[in-house]
Design a protein around this motif. Structure first.
Motif, PDB file in Angstrom:
ATOM      1  N   ARG A  84      41.846  46.397  33.547  1.00  0.00           N
ATOM      2  CA  ARG A  84      42.863  45.452  34.032  1.00  0.00           C
ATOM      3  C   ARG A  84      42.271  44.340  34.886  1.00  0.00           C
ATOM      4  NH1 ARG A  84      46.199  50.488  35.634  1.00  0.00           N
ATOM      5  NH2 ARG A  84      47.370  50.954  33.727  1.00  0.00           N
ATOM      6  N   GLY A  85      40.953  44.392  35.093  1.00  0.00           N
ATOM      7  CA  GLY A  85      40.299  43.344  35.853  1.00  0.00           C
ATOM      8  C   GLY A  85      40.424  43.478  37.347  1.00  0.00           C
ATOM      9  N   ARG A  86      40.798  44.654  37.824  1.00  0.00           N
ATOM     10  CA  ARG A  86      40.983  44.839  39.266  1.00  0.00           C
ATOM     11  C   ARG A  86      39.672  45.063  39.995  1.00  0.00           C
ATOM     12  NH1 ARG A  86      46.274  48.830  39.007  1.00  0.00           N
ATOM     13  NH2 ARG A  86      47.749  47.254  38.239  1.00  0.00           N
ATOM     14  N   ARG A  87      38.654  45.522  39.277  1.00  0.00           N
ATOM     15  CA  ARG A  87      37.354  45.704  39.923  1.00  0.00           C
ATOM     16  C   ARG A  87      36.249  45.670  38.883  1.00  0.00           C
ATOM     17  NH1 ARG A  87      34.962  50.571  39.409  1.00  0.00           N
ATOM     18  NH2 ARG A  87      36.174  52.370  38.695  1.00  0.00           N
ATOM     19  N   PHE A  88      35.047  45.386  39.362  1.00  0.00           N
ATOM     20  CA  PHE A  88      33.834  45.426  38.558  1.00  0.00           C
ATOM     21  C   PHE A  88      33.470  46.894  38.327  1.00  0.00           C
ATOM     22  CE2 PHE A  88      29.351  45.150  37.633  1.00  0.00           C
ATOM     23  CZ  PHE A  88      29.156  43.895  37.071  1.00  0.00           C
ATOM     24  N   GLY A  89      33.039  47.232  37.119  1.00  0.00           N
ATOM     25  CA  GLY A  89      32.693  48.624  36.886  1.00  0.00           C
ATOM     26  C   GLY A  89      32.047  48.859  35.546  1.00  0.00           C
TER      27      GLY A  89
ATOM     28  N   ASP B 131      30.656  45.168  33.912  1.00  0.00           N
ATOM     29  CA  ASP B 131      31.223  43.822  33.936  1.00  0.00           C
ATOM     30  C   ASP B 131      32.526  43.854  34.720  1.00  0.00           C
ATOM     31  OD1 ASP B 131      31.386  41.118  33.431  1.00  0.00           O
ATOM     32  OD2 ASP B 131      31.839  41.300  31.299  1.00  0.00           O
ATOM     33  N   GLY B 132      33.061  42.680  34.965  1.00  0.00           N
ATOM     34  CA  GLY B 132      34.363  42.525  35.593  1.00  0.00           C
ATOM     35  C   GLY B 132      35.074  41.342  34.972  1.00  0.00           C
ATOM     36  N   ALA B 133      36.367  41.198  35.265  1.00  0.00           N
ATOM     37  CA  ALA B 133      37.151  40.095  34.710  1.00  0.00           C
ATOM     38  C   ALA B 133      36.477  38.762  35.034  1.00  0.00           C
ATOM     39  CB  ALA B 133      38.566  40.130  35.280  1.00  0.00           C
ATOM     40  N   PRO B 134      36.478  37.814  34.085  1.00  0.00           N
ATOM     41  CA  PRO B 134      37.174  37.793  32.783  1.00  0.00           C
ATOM     42  C   PRO B 134      36.388  38.396  31.628  1.00  0.00           C
ATOM     43  CG  PRO B 134      36.187  35.659  33.179  1.00  0.00           C
ATOM     44  CD  PRO B 134      35.868  36.496  34.393  1.00  0.00           C
TER      45      PRO B 134
END
Length: 281
Positions: free
Chosen positions: A212-217, A181-184
């Motif tokens: 921290r929501g900087r990338r999808f992973g 997933d990624g942010a949010p």
């Protein structure tokens, strides 16, 4: 050194490729439709190339003394990287692997066969169907690493599924799922809420950049009725080439926020990764 050549084959889930590692004589990377699925070194089964697989191995290694055999149920097979690791690190372990892609199973059995006496049984079946029929209290660890393409299937995301997994686990057993997933983090938050509705103890392992929501992973979700040794997991994951954090307690509650548990009726697959998030070549 015998020169290995890539193998390309149509499987149920798309186009599978087995690509040799030029630096390791009997090591192979498996991709399906360009997305990396597994890395296996037949000469060194305890070598784990992918960070998320290493984190799942850390979970396994935190629940019992070094070398002690365990009973594991793996949902999602790929090239059987983690089952091979457990067989090498914990001889005598009993492992069942459930993989729905029969074409992929055939390719792996042909090109990357398991050694005799591995204790690994591979089954071509749907993961949820298998879990719902599996014996009660039969697994020390249940590992879910199931992706249809690059997405976790919806029927493996609900409270009903979590309860089925709980039934298979022994009272002090642990559930570990590879998610993405990624942010949010709508999907990840919903999964934490879902498993919190069934298990008392939760933890999450992920790289700081993902959290921290900087990338999808990838993020590894852990659930258990018994206390999770987060200090030991934090020590192990911090020493990796790409260090991860272990979140639990209040930090997880803040991440869950107002997310609701998912039921079968409203379950959805995990989000489609952005272009290039996982694909190679």
């Amino acid at each position: 050194m015998n020169e290995q050549i890539p193998v390309i084959r149509d499987v149920d889930g798309g186009t599978a490729k087995l690509m040799p590692d030029v630096d390791r004589e009997r090591a192979w990377l498996l991709t399906v439709d360009g997305a990396p699925q597994s890395y296996v070194d037949l000469d060194a089964p305890t070598h784990l190339e992918f960070e998320y697989v290493r984190r799942l191995a850390h979970v396994v290694d935190s629940v019992a003394d070094d070398g002690a055999p365990l009973d594991l149920l793996h949902l999602g097979g790929g090239a059987l990287t983690l089952p091979r690791y457990v067989a090498g690190a914990r001889p005598g372990s009993r492992q069942h692997v459930v993989e729905a892609d029969h074409g992929l199973l055939a390719l792996v059995a042909e090109r990357l066969p398991l050694p005799e006496g591995s204790g690994i049984e591979v089954h071509g079946a749907d993961a949820r169907t298998w879990v719902e029929a599996a014996p009660e209290d039969s697994a020390d660890v249940l590992i879910a690493d199931v992706f249809g393409g690059s997405r976790v299937p919806a029927h493996l995301t609900s409270v009903e599924y979590a309860r089925a997994a709980e039934r298979v686990l022994r009272p002090d057993g642990i559930y570990a799922a590879n998610l993405a997933d990624g942010a949010p983090f709508a999907f990840l938050r919903s999964q934490l809420a879902t498993f919190a509705a069934v298990f008392e103890e939760l933890a999450l392992i992920a790289e700081p950049a993902v959290l921290r929501g900087r990338r999808f992973g990838n993020a590894v979700l852990l659930a258990s009725h018994a206390p999770i040794d987060t200090a030991e997991l934090a020590r192990r994951t911090a020493s990796d080439a790409f260090p991860a954090r272990v979140e639990h307690g209040q930090s997880l509650k803040r991440l869950i926020g107002d997310a609701a548990a998912v039921r079968d009726a409203d379950a959805v697959a995990s989000p489609e990764p952005p272009d290039g998030a996982f694909s190679i070549g």
